[in-house]
Design a protein around this motif. Structure first.
Motif, short mmCIF file in Angstrom:
data_model
loop_
_atom_site.label_atom_id
_atom_site.label_comp_id
_atom_site.label_asym_id
_atom_site.label_seq_id
_atom_site.Cartn_x
_atom_site.Cartn_y
_atom_site.Cartn_z
N ASP A 1 1.03 16.14 -9.20
CA ASP A 1 2.30 15.74 -8.58
C ASP A 1 2.09 14.63 -7.57
N ASN A 2 0.96 14.68 -6.85
CA ASN A 2 0.70 13.67 -5.84
C ASN A 2 0.54 12.29 -6.46
N ILE A 3 -0.15 12.21 -7.60
CA ILE A 3 -0.29 10.92 -8.27
C ILE A 3 1.04 10.50 -8.88
N ASN A 4 1.76 11.43 -9.48
CA ASN A 4 3.05 11.10 -10.11
C ASN A 4 4.01 10.45 -9.12
N LYS A 5 4.22 11.11 -7.99
CA LYS A 5 5.20 10.58 -7.03
C LYS A 5 4.72 9.30 -6.38
N ILE B 1 0.87 -1.18 0.00
CA ILE B 1 0.00 0.00 0.00
C ILE B 1 0.90 1.23 0.00
N VAL B 2 0.68 2.13 -0.95
CA VAL B 2 1.42 3.39 -1.02
C VAL B 2 0.43 4.52 -0.74
N VAL B 3 0.75 5.34 0.26
CA VAL B 3 -0.03 6.54 0.55
C VAL B 3 0.81 7.74 0.14
N SER B 4 0.31 8.50 -0.82
CA SER B 4 1.04 9.67 -1.32
C SER B 4 0.38 10.92 -0.76
N ASP B 5 1.10 11.64 0.10
CA ASP B 5 0.54 12.83 0.76
C ASP B 5 1.01 14.09 0.06
N VAL C 1 4.67 8.38 1.12
CA VAL C 1 5.47 9.26 0.26
C VAL C 1 4.99 10.69 0.50
N THR C 2 5.89 11.57 0.87
CA THR C 2 5.50 12.92 1.25
C THR C 2 6.19 13.97 0.38
N THR C 3 5.75 15.21 0.56
CA THR C 3 6.35 16.36 -0.09
C THR C 3 6.27 17.53 0.88
N TYR D 1 1.23 13.27 -15.11
CA TYR D 1 0.17 14.25 -14.91
C TYR D 1 0.80 15.65 -14.87
N PRO D 2 0.15 16.63 -15.47
CA PRO D 2 0.67 18.00 -15.40
C PRO D 2 0.60 18.51 -13.97
#
Length: 262
Positions: free
Chosen positions: A75-79, A38-42, A65-67, A176-177
């Motif tokens: 960007d959230n989907i990309n990373k 499971i990947v959670v991208s924040d 995965v954070t930023t 994604y742009p």
């Protein structure tokens, strides 16, 4: 009954809705769904939400995965997608919840994907039915794009709503742009999907596999006018004109817009 999806990663995008995320993770656990990972991208959530997400790792096992700053859904989907290591990805935003019948139909979707290498996406939820569907099997239909159909929804063979896709999705359709409106982000990927001859299936009873839940404590971060439901004849006429404009604009984008770089 356990459902082991060992070749699939559950990718969840999250932003300031840690309670919704917890509900989603708990529902998949209650349904005995086990994934490769499971990947959670924040997307740069506020500290109180991010800290709660971090605490959830003690209860649920996932890769976070954070930023440092909010950069938008693209960007959230990309990373998040770049962190996926399995052949297939189940993409779900944090405000959705799978129903009890989801695992069985998801098994079917995976079988279709494994058997047909030309299949790019299997969609499980939508606000509106895709306008051109060719019956497939087991409750799914193939989405067929018809250029002269005047229904503007036909351009959204791709949608950000819950779906299964190949983890090589970004390699085929581009990233994604970033830095633009959420709706424009989805639209750009939808056009790329059509330009690059994407192939997908659509679950016929599309309101029965996932529910979108917006509570008063964690309301939707998206606000859209509900003018499509108005009975006012002037608003209806304006909407008719707008949708015809959208059909022309989207058709021109599809034909003349330069495909995005991979």
């Amino acid at each position: 009954m356990k459902h082991n999806f060992t070749d699939t990663t559950l990718l969840i995008t999250h932003y300031n809705r840690s309670g919704s995320l917890e509900r989603l993770l708990a529902t998949f656990a209650d349904l005995n769904c086990q994934f490769h990972e499971i990947v959670v991208s924040d997307d740069g959530s506020r500290p109180e939400h991010l800290n709660y997400v971090i605490s959830l790792k003690e209860k649920f096992t996932f890769n976070l995965v954070t930023t440092p700053v909010n950069r938008g859904l693209g960007d959230n989907i990309n990373k998040g997608q770049e962190a996926v290591k399995s052949p297939y990805t189940l993409y779900v935003q944090e405000d959705f919840q799978p129903s009890a019948i989801f695992p069985a139909h998801f098994e079917d979707a995976l079988e279709f994907m494994r058997a047909d290498s030309s299949l790019d996406i299997v969609r499980f939820y939508a606000y509106f039915i895709y306008p051109n569907l060719k019956p497939f099997k087991k409750g799914f239909s193939e989405m067929v794009f018809s250029f002269w159909d005047m229904n503007h929804i036909k351009f959204y063979a791709y949608s950000d709503h819950p779906h299964l896709r190949r983890s090589s999705f970004l390699q085929k359709f581009g990233k994604y742009p970033v830095g633009i409106n959420v709706d424009l982000t989805e639209y750009a990927m939808a056009i790329s999907f059509l330009q690059k001859k994407g192939k997908g299936l659509f679950f016929n009873e599309f309101t029965k596999l996932f529910y979108q839940i917006n509570s008063s404590a964690e309301p939707s971060t998206m606000e859209r006018p509900n003018w499509r439901l108005s009975k006012n004849p002037f608003i209806q006429l304006a909407r008719w004109g707008y949708l015809r404009y959208r059909w022309v604009k989207n058709s021109l984008d599809l034909v003349f817009r330069k495909p995005r770089a991979i």
